[in-house]
Scaffold this active site. Sequence first.
Site, PDB file in Angstrom:
ATOM      1  CG  HIS A   1     -29.720 -16.605  22.626  1.00  0.00           C
ATOM      2  ND1 HIS A   1     -31.389 -16.790  22.603  1.00  0.00           N
ATOM      3  CD2 HIS A   1     -29.588 -15.553  23.466  1.00  0.00           C
ATOM      4  CE1 HIS A   1     -31.906 -15.839  23.731  1.00  0.00           C
ATOM      5  NE2 HIS A   1     -30.740 -14.634  24.244  1.00  0.00           N
TER       6      HIS A   1
ATOM      7  CB  CYS B   1     -40.062 -19.083  20.400  1.00  0.00           C
ATOM      8  SG  CYS B   1     -41.158 -19.323  20.222  1.00  0.00           S
TER       9      CYS B   1
ATOM     10  NE  ARG C   1     -33.304 -11.011  32.981  1.00  0.00           N
ATOM     11  CZ  ARG C   1     -33.193 -10.622  31.340  1.00  0.00           C
ATOM     12  NH1 ARG C   1     -34.473 -10.451  30.153  1.00  0.00           N
ATOM     13  NH2 ARG C   1     -32.044 -10.485  31.012  1.00  0.00           N
ATOM     14  CG  ASP C   2     -32.160 -13.447  28.146  1.00  0.00           C
ATOM     15  OD1 ASP C   2     -33.220 -13.536  27.864  1.00  0.00           O
ATOM     16  OD2 ASP C   2     -32.116 -14.170  27.621  1.00  0.00           O
TER      17      ASP C   2
ATOM     18  CG  HIS D   1     -25.988 -13.615  26.917  1.00  0.00           C
ATOM     19  ND1 HIS D   1     -27.075 -13.636  28.261  1.00  0.00           N
ATOM     20  CD2 HIS D   1     -27.195 -13.947  25.710  1.00  0.00           C
ATOM     21  CE1 HIS D   1     -28.645 -13.977  27.475  1.00  0.00           C
ATOM     22  NE2 HIS D   1     -28.273 -14.124  26.269  1.00  0.00           N
TER      23      HIS D   1
ATOM     24  CG  ASN E   1     -30.909 -17.566  26.880  1.00  0.00           C
ATOM     25  OD1 ASN E   1     -31.771 -17.086  26.776  1.00  0.00           O
ATOM     26  ND2 ASN E   1     -30.065 -16.596  27.206  1.00  0.00           N
TER      27      ASN E   1
END
Lengths: 304, 304
Positions: A208, A239, A14-15, A206, A248
């Site tokens: 990145h 990106c 998803r992400d 979560h 992530n």
Amino acid sequence: MVNEQIVITDVGPRDGLQNQPIILDVGQRLQLIDAIADAGVSSIEVGSFVSPKAVPAMRGTEDVFAGLSKANGVRYTALIPNMKGYERAVAAGARAVTMVLYASDGMAKKNVNMSMLQADRVTADILTRARAEQIEVTAIIAVAFDCPFDGPTDPAVVRASTANFLSLGANQVVIADTIGAADPQQVRSLTADLVSDNGAARLGCHFHDTRAMGLANVFAAVESGVRRFEASIAGLGGCPFAPGASGNVATEDVVMMLEQMGFATGVDIKALLRASDIAEQLTGTALGGRAKPWLQKRMNKQAG
Amino acid sequence: MVNEQIVITDVGPRDGLQNQPIILDVGQRLQLIDAIADAGVSSIEVGSFVSPKAVPAMRGTEDVFAGLSKANGVRYTALIPNMKGYERAVAAGARAVTMVLYASDGMAKKNVNMSMLQADRVTADILTRARAEQIEVTAIIAVAFDCPFDGPTDPAVVRASTANFLSLGANQVVIADTIGAADPQQVRSLTADLVSDNGAARLGCHFHDTRAMGLANVFAAVESGVRRFEASIAGLGGCPFAPGASGNVATEDVVMMLEQMGFATGVDIKALLRASDIAEQLTGTALGGRAKPWLQKRMNKQAG
């Protein structure tokens, strides 16, 4: 803490995929999801029920749910933006949903054209209904450390929101460093407060890897007692035009570190690298976790 | 801990360059060293006094010392393998030297054809002479976490060696994860013990980014109270044929993280990125710290 469990949710399908220039079809998305599940990842975010106009990469998430292998005990979740998304998710067979809260008005405005509090209310309403219908809910607090519009986030906002949604019955509240701005000291400090406020059982993080501090932040949260993490296969996300610069934190990096530290993730790293290869092949981007070259070398050695 | 100082030693011109396929001439090495010094790095390992047959990239370290800018207060150090190396270093004008100790017999045997204890004795003898001659000494404990020949290192060996060489008067003892195998939990545990044994003032750490845990390990050591780190401009070091997979933790990554955490490193990150660019140009390898794309973007934004 040997063999203490850590639960990882892979958000790559998803992400990750929604940030790629190449849009995968449902069959390809299922191929990736199955590969991640086969590696032993017990929780996967498989899509979102948003407008296909706004996010074309997530079109057909109903069909993804229809095609999922159901017998493997994996917890499949999907992102929903509102009550309509909730209804679509439940109709598609989802037993778990993920909603986004905002720790800044700037981000709430930009993403959903609401204030923080308006977005909170929408989520609280869905949460009430989901509890009645026994649907599991994860609430993600976006920009929990820094916001591209409003600057550094006040930790008090995150603490209040976390306590609020846990008391409302969210199954999990996840603190998200949405733009990859946090340093491990901030993470250590905020997560220690959150664990002290609420205990660790329903807290997740979560991160990145934008500033290469992804694993440092995971470690900082582990030190505070956090035992739930979101990560993305092959570091998908962010990106796509600056490989290695953003995205992530990669599931394979997180699993490698946590397993070496003596935690049980339930994940087979070799099978996970196969899923990572599939992610790279399907998206046409050479991603891969930062530690992938080393991991591959080790695997080849063990095979030889 | 706002503005608490952390001292960084850039080891790129030695540990980094000796692992590159392209050999730089003395002028190029000085260009790199000057760029690092110009960025405000107050301690630089500029070469080694080993046999030029064994390590061709370090040939002419005498000429490097002759060409150094002396007025800037930078501490220049060089690696020495034995008493002959010590004498060459002092004759060349070095006021600081670095020596390697071993936490495993396998590595000592492989590197210098001695046992751990024999290598200890060589270093102790040089240390005695260096103290008499007021030459500053850094003792690096190699394979302090894991050895490619002997496996996991016994922390008790590292604790004994650290206490021993600090009591003998070493100005600094640096714990080196030579093969980039340590995880942050191991680092946290060992450095906490070392700080408890000896205080933090003369302790340093040296990490590689092989498994992407370089910054996590720096953070773990910071949590234990360590305030001295070695790092390498542009992440130079390790195997040049697997960019991103190996190498020392990059100075720019370490500086970025520590400054964001509120420490004072004395380093100008913009000037450091120029030094990183020079390292890439001279070695012909696209290296760069892991956070470099993000840092460059931020710099461009500030300039715009």
